[in-house]
Scaffold this active site. Structure first.
Site, mmCIF file in Angstrom:
data_model
loop_
_atom_site.group_PDB
_atom_site.id
_atom_site.type_symbol
_atom_site.label_atom_id
_atom_site.label_comp_id
_atom_site.label_asym_id
_atom_site.label_seq_id
_atom_site.Cartn_x
_atom_site.Cartn_y
_atom_site.Cartn_z
ATOM 1 N N HIS A 1 -35.138 5.628 -17.115
ATOM 2 C CA HIS A 1 -35.975 5.094 -16.380
ATOM 3 C C HIS A 1 -35.585 3.877 -15.165
ATOM 4 O O HIS A 1 -35.125 2.747 -15.294
ATOM 5 C CB HIS A 1 -37.391 4.522 -16.727
ATOM 6 C CG HIS A 1 -38.552 4.415 -15.614
ATOM 7 N ND1 HIS A 1 -39.235 5.695 -15.367
ATOM 8 C CD2 HIS A 1 -38.959 3.314 -15.023
ATOM 9 C CE1 HIS A 1 -40.304 5.324 -14.525
ATOM 10 N NE2 HIS A 1 -39.990 4.114 -14.280
ATOM 11 N N ALA A 2 -35.675 4.258 -13.893
ATOM 12 C CA ALA A 2 -35.072 3.378 -12.680
ATOM 13 C C ALA A 2 -35.615 1.992 -12.991
ATOM 14 O O ALA A 2 -37.043 1.757 -13.034
ATOM 15 C CB ALA A 2 -35.190 3.953 -11.565
ATOM 16 N N HIS B 1 -36.595 2.425 -3.156
ATOM 17 C CA HIS B 1 -37.379 1.680 -3.869
ATOM 18 C C HIS B 1 -37.038 0.441 -4.596
ATOM 19 O O HIS B 1 -37.292 -0.550 -4.680
ATOM 20 C CB HIS B 1 -38.307 2.853 -4.948
ATOM 21 C CG HIS B 1 -39.398 1.830 -5.869
ATOM 22 N ND1 HIS B 1 -40.599 1.937 -5.348
ATOM 23 C CD2 HIS B 1 -39.162 1.337 -7.020
ATOM 24 C CE1 HIS B 1 -41.320 1.204 -6.437
ATOM 25 N NE2 HIS B 1 -40.256 0.866 -7.038
ATOM 26 N N GLU B 2 -35.964 1.070 -5.353
ATOM 27 C CA GLU B 2 -35.363 -0.031 -6.143
ATOM 28 C C GLU B 2 -34.692 -1.321 -5.377
ATOM 29 O O GLU B 2 -34.596 -2.462 -5.837
ATOM 30 C CB GLU B 2 -34.221 0.434 -7.173
ATOM 31 C CG GLU B 2 -34.672 1.683 -8.385
ATOM 32 C CD GLU B 2 -35.902 0.862 -8.872
ATOM 33 O OE1 GLU B 2 -35.838 -0.312 -9.335
ATOM 34 O OE2 GLU B 2 -36.796 1.770 -9.357
ATOM 35 N N HIS C 1 -36.841 -3.885 -4.415
ATOM 36 C CA HIS C 1 -36.898 -4.950 -5.576
ATOM 37 C C HIS C 1 -35.700 -5.839 -5.296
ATOM 38 O O HIS C 1 -36.093 -7.251 -5.239
ATOM 39 C CB HIS C 1 -37.044 -4.503 -6.921
ATOM 40 C CG HIS C 1 -38.083 -3.750 -7.426
ATOM 41 N ND1 HIS C 1 -39.209 -4.369 -7.193
ATOM 42 C CD2 HIS C 1 -38.471 -2.385 -7.664
ATOM 43 C CE1 HIS C 1 -40.307 -3.371 -7.774
ATOM 44 N NE2 HIS C 1 -39.651 -2.136 -7.972
ATOM 45 N N GLU D 1 -43.437 -3.749 -5.317
ATOM 46 C CA GLU D 1 -43.318 -2.210 -5.392
ATOM 47 C C GLU D 1 -43.364 -1.616 -4.049
ATOM 48 O O GLU D 1 -42.873 -0.427 -3.925
ATOM 49 C CB GLU D 1 -44.340 -1.638 -6.329
ATOM 50 C CG GLU D 1 -44.331 -2.171 -7.966
ATOM 51 C CD GLU D 1 -43.018 -1.927 -8.509
ATOM 52 O OE1 GLU D 1 -42.116 -1.032 -8.152
ATOM 53 O OE2 GLU D 1 -42.847 -2.594 -9.601
ATOM 54 N N HIS E 1 -44.193 3.656 -18.759
ATOM 55 C CA HIS E 1 -44.843 2.277 -18.587
ATOM 56 C C HIS E 1 -45.637 2.280 -19.585
ATOM 57 O O HIS E 1 -46.244 0.787 -19.889
ATOM 58 C CB HIS E 1 -45.697 2.273 -17.235
ATOM 59 C CG HIS E 1 -44.726 2.727 -15.998
ATOM 60 N ND1 HIS E 1 -44.053 4.007 -15.744
ATOM 61 C CD2 HIS E 1 -44.156 1.859 -15.117
ATOM 62 C CE1 HIS E 1 -43.364 3.768 -14.701
ATOM 63 N NE2 HIS E 1 -43.527 2.675 -14.240
ATOM 64 N N TYR F 1 -48.507 -0.257 -8.669
ATOM 65 C CA TYR F 1 -48.004 0.936 -7.763
ATOM 66 C C TYR F 1 -49.381 1.385 -7.155
ATOM 67 O O TYR F 1 -49.127 2.127 -5.986
ATOM 68 C CB TYR F 1 -47.568 1.991 -8.767
ATOM 69 C CG TYR F 1 -46.394 1.947 -9.745
ATOM 70 C CD1 TYR F 1 -45.207 1.402 -8.929
ATOM 71 C CD2 TYR F 1 -46.336 1.642 -11.211
ATOM 72 C CE1 TYR F 1 -44.151 0.870 -9.847
ATOM 73 C CE2 TYR F 1 -45.471 1.206 -12.072
ATOM 74 C CZ TYR F 1 -44.256 0.734 -11.238
ATOM 75 O OH TYR F 1 -43.357 0.387 -11.853
HETATM 76 O O1 X8Z Z 1 -41.675 3.193 -12.264
HETATM 77 C C1 X8Z Z 1 -41.416 3.258 -11.009
HETATM 78 C C2 X8Z Z 1 -40.064 2.735 -10.405
HETATM 79 C C3 X8Z Z 1 -39.650 1.767 -11.193
HETATM 80 S S1 X8Z Z 1 -40.589 -0.002 -10.713
HETATM 81 C C4 X8Z Z 1 -39.027 3.862 -10.505
HETATM 82 N N1 X8Z Z 1 -42.216 3.896 -10.353
HETATM 83 C C5 X8Z Z 1 -43.288 4.692 -10.713
HETATM 84 C C6 X8Z Z 1 -43.061 5.632 -11.685
HETATM 85 O O2 X8Z Z 1 -42.048 6.235 -11.846
HETATM 86 O O3 X8Z Z 1 -44.091 6.197 -12.449
HETATM 87 C C7 X8Z Z 1 -42.107 4.219 -8.714
HETATM 88 C C8 X8Z Z 1 -43.297 4.938 -8.557
HETATM 89 C C9 X8Z Z 1 -44.437 4.825 -9.692
HETATM 90 ZN ZN ZN Z 2 -40.405 -0.548 -9.021
#
Ligand code: X8Z
Ligand code: ZN
Length: 606
Positions: A340-341, A371-372, A375, A399, A502, A512
């Site tokens: 997960h990024a 997105h990354e 950060h 975010e 998450h 988010y």
């Molecule tokens: O978790 C993330 C990022 C890392 S902070 C990749 N996002 C959420 C997800 O993947 O569920 C970005 C969009 C929403």
């Molecule tokens: Zn993020």
């Protein structure tokens, strides 16, 4: 009488002398305390970050053990500091010091009580849950095993309902063993939050927004009421088109959408079914960034370089060499990693910044890279501040900035960076509905999902949701907010929330939601401030030092001021609003209303 008055005077003078010398000594103690915290943070922060980096990059028994053990000590130490910060509750001090003390008391996500054995148990659970997700896979009877990326390869592309359902089910098996661990974690976390003076985890999580928790939650609901008509219109259109394609047996004309049919494991983005929901003829002019990445034969690192170039074009400093040397860009074949990024601020003093991402060469990941880097450039902009202020104005800000830049990936921008020709840009711009539809399938679709996820978690934290309805409540909320459901009953043997990073990763998700609202407010304000006239979706801030200056100055404030101040610096307003997102998608909304004229919208309860 005279004597009495002078007595009062003397008493007053003496006691005021006493008070001020006491104040002075308390202030000195407070300054010493904050200096010590700063020193310790600088020393301990990079170590816990390294332990955490290793454990996410090499998921092994030992890396988990080190993180769990060091994590316990780090948390106990932070709790001790939070307790000491409370000693200064009644000391008169500067707003900066008061803010630092408050940050010290509230910067926990899953705090144990100040008790070694509970802290250790909790630390093992949290590292264990994240590792279970990161190394999760499901093996079929024939011996074939699939991890998340392998299942996603099916979910994102297949058009075969049976195959899609099987992949969706397979990945969701991973949640089952997490359930008892998750419940125990919440139990300990609630105790810890109460010890810190909160009503529980939910109160702790939602008290971080420079306003009382219930006021903040009302704000998020207020904005959702503004945006919901747009989501409902999109849902209505998407369902009708999926029904045209798959028929009544797969997609009901009136019910919620089946989660496995939406081109994403969690149904949180529908951009992979763009071609089904937007007519083929019009698609001919649309820009296929995935194809361009393939045609140009871009490497993963080159994809990151394009994103960095955007930030540099608006005035940011280049990323340090170590970012390129130490980041993880490609999924390793020989070990388990948390794919997960994520973006890491490992050592603020050394400017040791990294991303960890298993980049795939497609449009979705091109967006995620931006997105990354949002950060990463935020870290770089605020790392000069005291460690306690090294954070986003609120977590939604953190975010939002990368997402903000993705709104500037317009046809003209793609032409400027050599992805498409001038003529292709012109043709794409002639079909704004296609462009907006593609954006909305991600940017609008994610909004109710991002709101509902923490509604579920909040219910679990405050006990309204418990082991008897952990899974059913998840699906009730998903149906209520997103109009999405499963095509089968998912009873309490399952723990479907666990199949979303998450939840086992304990990453708050309201951030988010905030980001998805704020990014449009930022975009609109910046486009206005650079004098852009025209449709918001045609505006790109690429190359604008003026827009960059506003972003950088906001980022440089870190967490040192209430988020409303940072918000005002960027937008001129202090309030969240759904108006900008509605302005941005206005042409799409008009188009959707026309398409939906003879359709029945909304969904009947399944
Ligand atoms: O978790 C993330 C990022 C890392 S902070 C990749 N996002 C959420 C997800 O993947 O569920 C970005 C969009 C929403
Ligand atoms: Zn993020």
């Amino acid at each position: 009488m005279k004597i009495f008055l002078s007595m009062i005077c003397i008493i007053f003078i003496v006691s005021s002398c006493d008070t001020s010398s006491e104040q002075n000594s308390q202030n000195r103690m407070l300054e010493d305390f904050l200096t010590k915290v700063e020193e310790e943070n600088k020393k301990d922060g990079p170590i816990i970050s390294s332990a955490s980096w290793i454990s996410s990059n090499f998921i092994t028994f030992d890396s988990q053990k080190i993180l769990a053990d060091y994590g316990t000590r780090y948390t106990l130490n932070s709790l001790e500091k939070a307790r000491m910060a409370s000693n200064f509750d009644n000391v008169l001090t500067s707003p900066e010091n008061r803010r630092m003390l408050n940050i010290l008391k509230s910067s926990f996500v899953m705090p144990p009580p100040l008790d070694e054995s509970l802290a250790s148990e909790l630390s093992k659970i949290t590292t264990g849950l994240e590792a279970m997700y990161g190394s999760g896979e499901y093996c079929y009877e024939d011996g074939h095993c699939f991890d998340l990326e392998a299942f996603e390869a099916i979910i994102d592309k297949s058009r075969n309902p049976k195959q899609l359902l099987s992949a969706w089910r397979g990945w969701h098996e991973i949640g089952k063993p997490m359930k008892p661990m998750y419940l125990r974690m919440v139990e300990i976390g609630n105790k810890g939050s109460k010890d810190l003076g909160y009503d529980g985890l939910s109160d702790l999580w939602f008290s971080k927004y420079d306003m009382p928790a219930d006021e903040f939650l009302n704000e998020t609901d207020r904005v959702w009421d503004e945006v919901k008509p747009l989501y409902d219109a999109l849902h209505c259109h998407v369902r009708a088109k999926l029904n045209d394609h798959y028929g009544d047996d797969v997609i009901s004309k009136t019910g919620p959408l089946p989660v496995h049919m939406l081109g994403n494991m969690w149904g949180q983005s529908w951009s992979n079914i763009y071609d089904l929901v937007y007519t083929k003829e019009a698609n001919d002019n649309s820009i296929d960034v995935t194809q361009i990445i393939k045609d140009k034969n871009l490497s993963e690192i080159e994809m990151v370089e394009y994103a960095e170039d955007f930030f540099l074009s608006i005035g940011f400093e280049p990323l340090p060499e170590t970012f390129w040397e130490r980041s993880l860009f490609v999924k390793p074949l020989d070990r388990s990693v948390v794919c997960h990024a994520s973006a890491w601020n490992l050592d603020p003093v050394e400017n040791d910044l990294r991303i960890k991402m298993c980049i795939e060469k497609n449009e979705e990941d091109f967006t995620t890279i931006h997105h990354e880097l949002g950060h990463i450039f935020y870290y770089q902009a605020y790392n000069h501040l005291p460690t306690l202020f090294q954070g986003g104005a609120n977590d939604g800000f953190h975010e939002a900035f990368g997402d903000l830049l993705t709104l500037s990936i317009t046809p003209d921008y793609l032409n400027q960076i050599g992805f498409i020709s001038k003529d292709e840009a012109k043709l794409a711009k002639e079909d704004p509905i296609g462009l907006l539809m593609k954006q909305a399938l991600e940017g609008i679709v994610v909004v109710p999902w991002a709101l509902m996820l923490d509604k579920w978690r909040s219910g679990v934290f405050n006990g309204e949701i418990n082991d008897t309805n952990l899974n059913s409540s998840w699906w009730e909320l998903r149906e209520q907010y997103q109009g999405i459901s499963t095509s089968e009953t998912r009873d309490e043997r399952y723990f479907d929330p666990g199949a979303k990073y998450h939840i086992p990763g304990n990453t708050p998700y309201t951030r988010y939601y905030l980001a998805r609202i704020m990014q449009y407010q930022f975009h609109e304000a910046l486009c206005n401030s650079i004098g852009f006239e025209g449709n918001l979706h045609d505006c790109s801030i690429y190359g604008s030092m003026e827009a960059g200056e506003k972003i950088i100055s906001t980022m440089a404030m870190g967490e040192s001021l209430p988020w409303q101040d940072a918000f005002e610096n960027l937008t001129g307003s202090r309030k969240l609003s759904g108006k900008s997102i509605l302005n941005y998608y206005n042409p799409l909304m008009t188009w959707l209303n026309e398409q939906n004229k003879n359709r029945t919208c909304g969904w009947v309860k399944s």
